[in-house]
Design an enzyme around this catalytic site. Structure first.
Site, mmCIF file in Angstrom:
data_model
loop_
_atom_site.group_PDB
_atom_site.id
_atom_site.type_symbol
_atom_site.label_atom_id
_atom_site.label_comp_id
_atom_site.label_asym_id
_atom_site.label_seq_id
_atom_site.Cartn_x
_atom_site.Cartn_y
_atom_site.Cartn_z
ATOM 1 N N LYS A 141 -14.315 3.734 -7.789
ATOM 2 C CA LYS A 141 -15.545 3.896 -8.561
ATOM 3 C C LYS A 141 -16.681 3.310 -8.473
ATOM 4 O O LYS A 141 -17.774 3.360 -9.033
ATOM 5 C CB LYS A 141 -14.868 3.459 -9.985
ATOM 6 C CG LYS A 141 -13.608 4.177 -10.393
ATOM 7 C CD LYS A 141 -13.770 5.735 -10.465
ATOM 8 C CE LYS A 141 -12.543 6.258 -10.854
ATOM 9 N NZ LYS A 141 -12.565 7.738 -10.774
ATOM 10 N N TYR A 182 -0.050 12.082 -17.049
ATOM 11 C CA TYR A 182 -1.199 11.196 -16.381
ATOM 12 C C TYR A 182 -0.760 9.752 -16.817
ATOM 13 O O TYR A 182 -0.431 9.603 -18.022
ATOM 14 C CB TYR A 182 -2.361 11.223 -16.919
ATOM 15 C CG TYR A 182 -3.511 10.370 -16.446
ATOM 16 C CD1 TYR A 182 -4.304 10.825 -15.139
ATOM 17 C CD2 TYR A 182 -3.945 9.236 -16.974
ATOM 18 C CE1 TYR A 182 -5.196 9.828 -14.581
ATOM 19 C CE2 TYR A 182 -4.952 8.325 -16.632
ATOM 20 C CZ TYR A 182 -5.488 8.615 -15.427
ATOM 21 O OH TYR A 182 -6.556 7.753 -14.879
ATOM 22 N N TYR A 194 -2.883 6.450 -9.916
ATOM 23 C CA TYR A 194 -3.712 7.407 -9.114
ATOM 24 C C TYR A 194 -3.179 7.533 -7.636
ATOM 25 O O TYR A 194 -2.801 8.548 -7.225
ATOM 26 C CB TYR A 194 -4.963 6.771 -9.192
ATOM 27 C CG TYR A 194 -6.182 7.740 -8.913
ATOM 28 C CD1 TYR A 194 -7.211 7.643 -8.064
ATOM 29 C CD2 TYR A 194 -6.516 9.006 -9.940
ATOM 30 C CE1 TYR A 194 -8.050 8.470 -7.814
ATOM 31 C CE2 TYR A 194 -7.485 9.747 -9.945
ATOM 32 C CZ TYR A 194 -8.581 9.546 -8.878
ATOM 33 O OH TYR A 194 -9.659 10.458 -8.711
#
Length: 365
Positions: free
Chosen positions: A76, A290, A316
Site C-alpha cells: 500500500k 476473506y 493476503y
C-alpha cells in the site's frame, strides 16, 4: 542480486519483454502525476532458491514490497505515494479510509498521515465475526492506534463507502478538510503505484538480463493487479501476470481488475492496450472467506519462514503463496524458467492469528 544470480538468469535483449523506449515513455507519463516519497524504492528482487529446490519447478524470485519501509512495509505504500500527494494537493488535513480488521492498508495509511502531519480516521469492517482479542486488538490494529489514528468498527456487510462519506461530513462540519481513500487504496490514483512497480520490475530485469516468465501475486481490492496490468500493457511486456484471489469469486475479481485497469491505463494514455484476456485471477485458495485462515495458507507461511526466512501475512500474501505452491505442483509453470512472486508485506497481521498458525503434527510441505 549477486553476479551468479545474473549469470544463472535467462538473458536476452528483450528482457522482461519491454524495450528501453517503452520504459522511458512510461516513466515520462508517471512523472506527470503528483507524488510524495514514502517508500524505500526500488524494492529488492531476490532469488528463492531453497523454495525452487523444494518444489522442483522454475527458479522462483521474490519482489520484496514488504521492504517499502513505511510502518514495517507493504504494497500500500506505493499507492499512498500518489494518494497522499493528491490529498495534500487539495489541502486536506484529515485522511479517512476503511478496511477489514487486520487491514495492512489501514496501518500504512495511518503511518503516512502521521508522517505528513495529517489526522487519520479508520473504519474497520468486521468480515470474520471473530471475538478473539488478539485478532481485534493486536497486529495491525495495535499499529493503527500507535500511529495516532482513531479506529472505529463497523459490522460485516456495511456500506463502507457510505460510512466513510458520513464520517467525512462530520469532519467538514467541524471545520476539517477530509480526503477519503477507498479500501486498499484501490482507485486509479492508487493503482498508479503499481504501474510504477511494473516499470521498476522491468528496469531491474533489463539491468540484470533476467527474463521473467510470470509474475504472481495476491489480489483483493484490485488496485495492485490493475496497476500491474496497466503498467505491463504500457510496456508491451510478455510477462504472464496471475493474481491469486483472496476474497471474491473469479468472475467478479477479474471484472473489478479489468475495469480499474482500463481506467488507470487511460490516465497514462494507453487505454486501448489493456485486454480482457490479460486479467487472470485464480480464486481457488480463498477458503471460507476473506481473512479466514486456511490450512494451505498456514503451511505455506510456515514453509517460507523455514526455507527462506521470509514472513508473509495470513490474509493476503499467505493465500497467494498457497496458490503459487499448489499451482507449481500441478504443473502450471512447467516450461518457465523464472517466476516472480510479489511480496505485498503485512507480517504484522501474523500477531492477530497466533492460534491459527499452529497446526498439530505439522510437517513442511
Amino acid at each position: 542480486m549477486d553476479q551468479q544470480d545474473v549469470l544463472d538468469a535467462q538473458s536476452g535483449s528483450q528482457a522482461a519483454g519491454a524495450s528501453a523506449a517503452r520504459r522511458k515513455d512510461l516513466a515520462s507519463a508517471l512523472a506527470g502525476f503528483p507524488r510524495v516519497r514514502l517508500g524505500h524504492l526500488p524494492t529488492p528482487l531476490e532469488p528463492m532458491d531453497r523454495l525452487s529446490e523444494h518444489l522442483g519447478g522454475p527458479r522462483f524470485w521474490v519482489k520484496r514490497d514488504d521492504c517499502t519501509g513505511l510502518s514495517s512495509g507493504g504494497n500500500k505504500t506505493r499507492k499512498l505515494e500518489f494518494l497522499m500527494a493528491e490529498a495534500a494537493g487539495v489541502g486536506a488535513d484529515t485522511i479517512i479510509t476503511q478496511g477489514a480488521t487486520q487491514s495492512n492498508h489501514a496501518r500504512q495509511t495511518a503511518a503516512a498521515a502521521a508522517k505528513l502531519g495529517m489526522k487519520c480516521h479508520i473504519l474497520l469492517e468486521d468480515r470474520t465475526g471473530s471475538n478473539d482479542a488478539q485478532y481485534n486488538l493486536n497486529g495491525n490494529v495495535l499499529l493503527d492506534r500507535l500511529h495516532g489514528a482513531t479506529v472505529a468498527k463497523r459490522s460485516g456487510g456495511s456500506d463502507m463507502a457510505a460510512e466513510m462519506e458520513a464520517l467525512a461530513d462530520k469532519v467538514r462540519q467541524a471545520g476539517g478538510k477530509p480526503y477519503v481513500i477507498p479500501g486498499g487504496g484501490s482507485n486509479t490514483t492508487g493503482a498508479l503505484g503499481y504501474v510504477n512497480c511494473a516499470l521498476e520490475l522491468s528496469d531491474q530485469a533489463a539491468s540484470t538480463g533476467l527474463k521473467i516468465d510470470a509474475l504472481v501475486h495476491a489480489t483483493g481490492s484490485s488496485g495492485t493487479q490493475a496497476g500491474l496490468v496497466a503498467g505491463l500493457a504500457a510496456l508491451e511486456s510478455d510477462i504472464h501476470l496471475l493474481g491469486i484471489g483472496v476474497r471474491a469469486p473469479r468472475e467478479k475479481q477479474e471484472t473489478m481488475v479489468f475495469e480499474l485497469a482500463k481506467r488507470t491505463a487511460a490516465r497514462i494514455g494507453v487505454e486501448d492496450a489493456v485486454r480482457r484476456e490479460d486479467v487472470r485471477a485464480n480464486c481457488d485458495y480463498v477458503g471460507a472467506g476473506y481473512g479466514i485462515p486456511t490450512e494451505g495458507m498456514v503451511r505455506s507461511v510456515r514453509l517460507l519462514a523455514e526455507l527462506e526466512g521470509l514472513l508473509f501475512d495470513p490474509v493476503y500474501s499467505g493465500k497467494g503463496l498457497d496458490g503459487l505452491i499448489d499451482l507449481t505442483r500441478k504443473g502450471a509453470f512447467d516450461g518457465m524458467q523464472n517466476v516472480v512472486f510479489l511480496h505485498t508485506g503485512g507480517s504484522a497481521a501474523l500477531f492477530g492469528y497466533p492460534d491459527a498458525l499452529e497446526l498439530p503434527g505439522y510437517q513442511p510441505n
